[in-house]
Design an enzyme around this catalytic site. Structure first.
Site, short mmCIF file in Angstrom:
data_model
loop_
_atom_site.label_atom_id
_atom_site.label_comp_id
_atom_site.label_asym_id
_atom_site.label_seq_id
_atom_site.Cartn_x
_atom_site.Cartn_y
_atom_site.Cartn_z
N PRO A 77 12.79 23.16 16.64
CA PRO A 77 13.35 24.26 17.43
C PRO A 77 14.71 24.67 16.88
O PRO A 77 15.59 23.84 16.68
CB PRO A 77 13.46 23.66 18.83
CG PRO A 77 12.46 22.55 18.85
CD PRO A 77 12.46 22.00 17.46
N GLU A 78 14.86 25.97 16.60
CA GLU A 78 16.11 26.49 16.07
C GLU A 78 16.82 27.28 17.16
O GLU A 78 16.43 27.22 18.32
CB GLU A 78 15.80 27.31 14.82
CG GLU A 78 15.12 26.45 13.75
CD GLU A 78 14.67 27.20 12.49
OE1 GLU A 78 14.92 28.42 12.39
OE2 GLU A 78 14.06 26.55 11.63
#
Length: 272
Positions: free
Chosen positions: A2-3
């Site tokens: 997850p960014e």
């Protein structure tokens, strides 16, 4: 992993459900994450206290509590934070359950256990947040800043954008996409970019991140927001994971190389 858009999407989905709610119970089913979970600190500083805000710093979620403490959560490679309004069977790899005063739970699930859950005492400096660069959606992320910081550097521009000491949260997917849209080759030495080119990079990074947030992030495997909903930015990807597909601009095949251990996608004709 997850960014920034995925973490921001989770924050926005959970914020109206959590702010004003008290954490009544804490169940830790597995302490062996990237950093061992300190159960005693969680119960001392988080249990029994009310959530007053949900913030984000880079890829870290920060729950602000009414006693001045914070709950810091990093999702690592495969973590998921979900809201359960009623009784539901626990999914495998659920390591933490936070019971709220309305009977709901927030559950942290992480098959690969690369994430982090940490209570930060009031007025305590959190080492994980020290030395981080500016937020890419803030006024501090400017062409002047990058031009001065990277002038003369031989490191690839994509690696610089993914360095959390330089700028937080951009990540692999969005660095690839941003560099395609501004026409800069990912392997180009960062110190060779002009001020005008850095302005293009800044504009492209901001535009790509904002669009990804509006789309709810990118779901390539199993990303979900706090309500269990997938993101849809994957339908907008121009180069990431598009090896051998025709470039949207020139029609030549998208190339893939490994740059500092990360898959890197670009168009050799459109990006210089």
């Amino acid at each position: 992993m997850p960014e920034l858009p995925e973490v921001e999407t989770i924050r926005r989905s959970l914020q109206p459900l959590l702010v004003g709610r008290a954490v009544k119970t804490i169940l830790v089913r597995e302490t062996r994450l990237r950093r061992p979970v300190n159960v005693r600190q969680l119960r001392k500083w988080i249990q029994g206290h009310t959530i007053t805000a949900l913030n984000r710093r880079g890829k870290y979620l920060l729950w602000q509590m009414d006693n001045g403490s914070r709950l810091l959560i990093h999702l690592g490679m495969s973590g998921r934070l979900g809201y359960c309004a009623g009784p539901e069977e626990l999914e495998p790899h659920t390591h933490l359950c936070l019971g709220l005063d309305n009977g709901a739970q927030v559950r942290y699930r992480d098959p690969r256990r690369f994430g982090c859950v940490q209570a930060v005492a009031p007025n305590e400096r959190c080492g994980l947040l020290q030395g981080l660069g500016p937020e890419p959606l803030s006024a501090d992320f400017t062409a002047d800043y990058l031009y001065d910081a990277l002038h003369g550097s031989r490191r690839p521009v994509k690696a610089a954008l993914m360095d959390s000491r330089m700028v937080v949260g951009v990540g692999n997917i969005y660095a690839n996409e941003a560099l395609f849209h501004c026409g800069i080759a990912p392997q180009r030495p960062a110190g060779t970019l002009s001020h005008e080119q850095w302005e293009r990079v800044i504009e492209s990074v901001i535009r790509v991140l904002q669009r990804a947030i509006r789309k709810g992030g990118t779901t390539l495997n199993d990303f979900r927001n706090g309500l269990g909903e997938p993101g849809f930015f994957q339908t907008d990807l121009s180069v990431y994971d598009q090896e051998d597909q025709p470039c949207q601009r020139c029609g030549r095949p998208i190339c893939r190389v490994v740059l500092q251990g990360r898959s890197t996608y670009y168009c050799p004709a459109c990006q210089k």
